[in-house]
Design an enzyme around this catalytic site. Sequence first.
Site, short mmCIF file in Angstrom:
data_model
loop_
_atom_site.label_atom_id
_atom_site.label_comp_id
_atom_site.label_asym_id
_atom_site.label_seq_id
_atom_site.Cartn_x
_atom_site.Cartn_y
_atom_site.Cartn_z
N LYS A 38 0.23 14.54 -10.53
CA LYS A 38 1.01 14.07 -11.68
C LYS A 38 2.03 15.12 -12.14
O LYS A 38 3.10 14.77 -12.66
CB LYS A 38 0.09 13.66 -12.82
CG LYS A 38 -0.78 12.43 -12.51
CD LYS A 38 0.06 11.20 -12.26
CE LYS A 38 -0.79 9.93 -12.17
NZ LYS A 38 0.03 8.74 -11.87
N THR A 93 -6.71 0.62 -19.82
CA THR A 93 -6.42 -0.14 -18.59
C THR A 93 -7.65 -0.04 -17.69
O THR A 93 -8.57 0.75 -17.97
CB THR A 93 -5.23 0.48 -17.82
OG1 THR A 93 -5.64 1.75 -17.30
CG2 THR A 93 -3.99 0.64 -18.68
N TYR A 152 -5.69 15.12 -9.12
CA TYR A 152 -4.90 14.15 -9.92
C TYR A 152 -3.84 14.88 -10.73
O TYR A 152 -2.66 14.50 -10.73
CB TYR A 152 -5.86 13.39 -10.85
CG TYR A 152 -5.21 12.36 -11.75
CD1 TYR A 152 -4.85 11.11 -11.26
CD2 TYR A 152 -5.00 12.62 -13.10
CE1 TYR A 152 -4.28 10.14 -12.09
CE2 TYR A 152 -4.44 11.66 -13.94
CZ TYR A 152 -4.08 10.43 -13.44
OH TYR A 152 -3.52 9.48 -14.26
N ASN A 191 4.59 3.04 -10.17
CA ASN A 191 3.53 3.01 -11.18
C ASN A 191 2.14 3.13 -10.57
O ASN A 191 1.20 3.61 -11.22
CB ASN A 191 3.66 1.69 -11.98
CG ASN A 191 2.42 1.37 -12.78
OD1 ASN A 191 2.15 2.01 -13.80
ND2 ASN A 191 1.64 0.39 -12.31
N ASP A 241 0.88 -1.17 0.00
CA ASP A 241 0.00 0.00 0.00
C ASP A 241 0.92 1.22 0.00
O ASP A 241 1.60 1.48 1.00
CB ASP A 241 -0.89 -0.01 1.25
CG ASP A 241 -1.85 1.17 1.28
OD1 ASP A 241 -1.71 2.10 0.46
OD2 ASP A 241 -2.75 1.16 2.15
N VAL A 242 0.94 1.95 -1.11
CA VAL A 242 1.89 3.06 -1.21
C VAL A 242 1.55 4.22 -0.28
O VAL A 242 2.31 5.18 -0.17
CB VAL A 242 2.06 3.56 -2.67
CG1 VAL A 242 2.58 2.46 -3.57
CG2 VAL A 242 0.76 4.17 -3.21
P1 NAD Z 1 -4.61 0.45 -13.18
O1 NAD Z 1 -5.75 0.93 -12.37
O2 NAD Z 1 -4.68 -0.87 -13.87
O3 NAD Z 1 -3.27 0.43 -12.32
C1 NAD Z 1 -3.10 1.16 -11.12
C2 NAD Z 1 -2.58 0.19 -10.08
O4 NAD Z 1 -2.30 0.90 -8.87
C3 NAD Z 1 -3.60 -0.90 -9.72
O5 NAD Z 1 -3.00 -2.18 -9.82
C4 NAD Z 1 -4.00 -0.59 -8.29
O6 NAD Z 1 -4.31 -1.73 -7.51
C5 NAD Z 1 -2.72 0.10 -7.79
N1 NAD Z 1 -2.98 0.90 -6.58
C6 NAD Z 1 -4.03 1.73 -6.33
N2 NAD Z 1 -3.93 2.24 -5.10
C7 NAD Z 1 -2.80 1.71 -4.54
C8 NAD Z 1 -2.17 1.83 -3.28
N3 NAD Z 1 -2.66 2.61 -2.30
N4 NAD Z 1 -1.03 1.16 -3.06
C9 NAD Z 1 -0.50 0.36 -4.02
N5 NAD Z 1 -1.05 0.19 -5.23
C10 NAD Z 1 -2.19 0.86 -5.49
O7 NAD Z 1 -4.35 1.59 -14.27
P2 NAD Z 1 -3.04 1.96 -15.11
O8 NAD Z 1 -3.53 2.84 -16.19
O9 NAD Z 1 -2.22 0.77 -15.46
O10 NAD Z 1 -2.25 2.88 -14.09
C11 NAD Z 1 -0.85 2.84 -13.93
C12 NAD Z 1 -0.33 4.27 -13.80
O11 NAD Z 1 -0.49 4.94 -15.05
C13 NAD Z 1 -1.09 5.12 -12.77
O12 NAD Z 1 -0.17 5.89 -12.02
C14 NAD Z 1 -1.96 5.99 -13.64
O13 NAD Z 1 -2.34 7.20 -13.01
C15 NAD Z 1 -1.05 6.21 -14.81
N6 NAD Z 1 -1.69 6.70 -16.05
C16 NAD Z 1 -2.62 5.94 -16.69
C17 NAD Z 1 -3.21 6.43 -17.85
C18 NAD Z 1 -4.24 5.65 -18.62
O14 NAD Z 1 -4.81 6.19 -19.59
N7 NAD Z 1 -4.52 4.41 -18.27
C19 NAD Z 1 -2.83 7.68 -18.35
C20 NAD Z 1 -1.88 8.41 -17.68
C21 NAD Z 1 -1.32 7.91 -16.53
#
Ligand code: NAD
Length: 256
Positions: free
Chosen positions: A160, A191, A156, A92, A65-66
């Site tokens: 970021k 995702t 958010y 990530n 848990d981050v």
């Molecule tokens: P995702 O929701 O599949 O992945 C996010 C992961 O973070 C999940 O596995 C979740 O369980 C984990 N997480 C959430 N809260 C947490 C906590 N307190 N402690 C530990 N882990 C935790 O979606 P994704 O798109 O793969 O996201 C990965 C990264 O990419 C994120 O930082 C997201 O903000 C970023 N991002 C995604 C997009 C997009 O379009 N999908 C765009 C820009 C940035």
Amino acid sequence: MSPDAAQVAVITGAASGIGRALAVHYAGRGVHSVIGTFPGDPHDPEETLRQVKDAGGQAVIQEVDVRSTPSVDAFAQRAVDEYGRLDYAVANAGILRNSPLGEMTDDRWEDMLDVDLTGVLRTLRAGSTRMADGGAMVAVSSIAGGVYGWEEHAHYAAAKAGVLGLVRSVAAELGPRGIRANAVIPGLIETPQSLDPVNSLGPEGLQRAGRDIPWGRVGRPEEVASVIGFLTSDAAAYVTGQSLIVDGGLTIKMRA
Ligand code: NAD
């Protein structure tokens, strides 16, 4: 630590999306992973492990848990305990929530920053104290905040954007140890996060948005993972403190 041993990465949020794709990417390169999984979410870390093994790789699953420093420290330590070394730390994990400014309570703001900004600090910090000189870190930012503003997502976007300043500072500080720190700035990637129709675009919104991207579609998690892989590889040995946009051209197209 043997210099010939396989390199080892810790990846937060690796039970889904970009983090899962990265563990599989690393498996193909012979890099072992610690798959970070957050018990509060329904994602299946065993599926990540299965895909890693199918790709011929090795990994272990570790809950993290981050929002908790002891949890993140134990997560990074797992790499050392399991494989005897840590080379790459990838921050990530992230959450996305919708909140109009007038409804942005202090709690909503702080909950978001705790995961998406302080969670990155905790991950890079825990990695830095366990990582061999010559290691590399990557944090995942977003075009929301990293490039654009996004209505109803001020917390958010602020987190970021903060990630970029954090990464530059870490890169400046750890450069003398030969440790590099960079960020990726994903555009729209399909995702669980972006498929959420309440807090993000949802399936239909993604399809609509994809048609307006020069590449003609939204991105796949593997297309971000491979860039994170590049940034932690020797091919990027002289790249540090940078952020790389991975968006199929979304942010370079002028809209009249
Ligand atoms: P995702 O929701 O599949 O992945 C996010 C992961 O973070 C999940 O596995 C979740 O369980 C984990 N997480 C959430 N809260 C947490 C906590 N307190 N402690 C530990 N882990 C935790 O979606 P994704 O798109 O793969 O996201 C990965 C990264 O990419 C994120 O930082 C997201 O903000 C970023 N991002 C995604 C997009 C997009 O379009 N999908 C765009 C820009 C940035």
